[in-house]
Design a protein around this motif. Structure first.
Motif, PDB file in Angstrom:
ATOM      1  N   LEU A  30       0.827  -1.210   0.000  1.00 14.94           N
ATOM      2  CA  LEU A  30       0.000   0.000   0.000  1.00 14.94           C
ATOM      3  C   LEU A  30       0.859   1.257   0.000  1.00 14.94           C
ATOM      4  N   ARG A  31       1.938   1.225   0.745  1.00 23.51           N
ATOM      5  CA  ARG A  31       2.843   2.387   0.802  1.00 23.51           C
ATOM      6  C   ARG A  31       3.454   2.663  -0.571  1.00 23.51           C
ATOM      7  N   GLU A  33       2.304   1.665  -3.536  1.00 25.13           N
ATOM      8  CA  GLU A  33       1.239   2.094  -4.447  1.00 25.13           C
ATOM      9  C   GLU A  33       0.903   3.566  -4.228  1.00 25.13           C
ATOM     10  N   THR A  34       0.842   3.959  -2.972  1.00 25.36           N
ATOM     11  CA  THR A  34       0.523   5.347  -2.642  1.00 25.36           C
ATOM     12  C   THR A  34       1.605   6.291  -3.149  1.00 25.36           C
ATOM     13  N   GLU A  37       1.233   6.563  -6.858  1.00 27.90           N
ATOM     14  CA  GLU A  37       0.086   7.394  -7.222  1.00 27.90           C
ATOM     15  C   GLU A  37       0.384   8.878  -7.023  1.00 27.90           C
ATOM     16  N   ILE A  38       1.125   9.206  -5.972  1.00 25.22           N
ATOM     17  CA  ILE A  38       1.507  10.598  -5.734  1.00 25.22           C
ATOM     18  C   ILE A  38       2.382  11.091  -6.881  1.00 25.22           C
ATOM     19  N   LYS A  73      -3.203  11.659  -0.426  1.00 22.60           N
ATOM     20  CA  LYS A  73      -2.462  10.399  -0.488  1.00 22.60           C
ATOM     21  C   LYS A  73      -1.184  10.498   0.354  1.00 22.60           C
ATOM     22  N   ARG A  74      -0.554  11.660   0.327  1.00 21.66           N
ATOM     23  CA  ARG A  74       0.668  11.869   1.111  1.00 21.66           C
ATOM     24  C   ARG A  74       0.388  11.707   2.609  1.00 21.66           C
ATOM     25  N   LEU A  76      -1.502   9.630   3.934  1.00 19.58           N
ATOM     26  CA  LEU A  76      -1.647   8.213   4.246  1.00 19.58           C
ATOM     27  C   LEU A  76      -0.305   7.570   4.617  1.00 19.58           C
ATOM     28  N   ILE A  77       0.791   8.101   4.103  1.00 22.11           N
ATOM     29  CA  ILE A  77       2.113   7.499   4.338  1.00 22.11           C
ATOM     30  C   ILE A  77       2.448   7.401   5.832  1.00 22.11           C
TER      31      ILE A  77
END
Length: 134
Positions: A30-31, A33-34, A37-38, A73-74, A76-77
């Motif tokens: 997930l990290r 992918e995030t 995406e960023i 999204k950032r 979420l990290i």
């Protein structure tokens, strides 16, 4: 281990080493992918020169939307990093407030969950009440 096997395990096996390894791998994925995406959001932003005022306004609006999405999204990290830290400390999967199990189903949907569904609902009601009073 896959989701089906994870869900088939008994409640007595909750947050055993296999489950923790599964969720750690999911959080790592997930990290990445995030982060991807960023980066893709940043690349989408078109800073080209446009002479038409309405075209320029459209490009600026699209850039603002892309930046807002990238910022969400950032955010979420750090949540992912905290969840992985809870795995290493043996606290993952348990509500930070009540200490109750969060539950496999909830963690599959939101692997960064910090609260059980009941506590999350109570906190959200409390927040809404506070916002209504302002």
């Amino acid at each position: 281990m896959d989701e089906k096997a994870l869900l088939a395990m008994s409640d007595d096996d909750y947050m055993n080493e296999e489950q923790l390894a599964f969720f750690d791998a999911r959080l790592v994925e997930l990290r990445q992918e995030t982060l991807d995406e960023i980066e893709a959001s940043k690349q989408e932003i078109n800073y080209g020169r446009v002479s038409d005022v309405s075209d320029r306004a459209t490009l600026e609006e699209e850039a603002q939307i892309a930046l807002r999405l990238a910022d969400r999204k950032r955010q979420l990290i750090p949540k992912i990093d905290k969840a992985r830290q809870r795995i290493r400390q043996g606290e993952y999967g348990y509500c930070l407030e009540s200490g109750d199990p969060i539950g496999i189903k909830r963690l599959l949907i939101r692997p960064t969950a910090e609260y059980s569904t009941d506590i999350k609902n109570i906190n959200e009601k409390r927040e809404r009440r506070y916002e209504d009073k302002r």
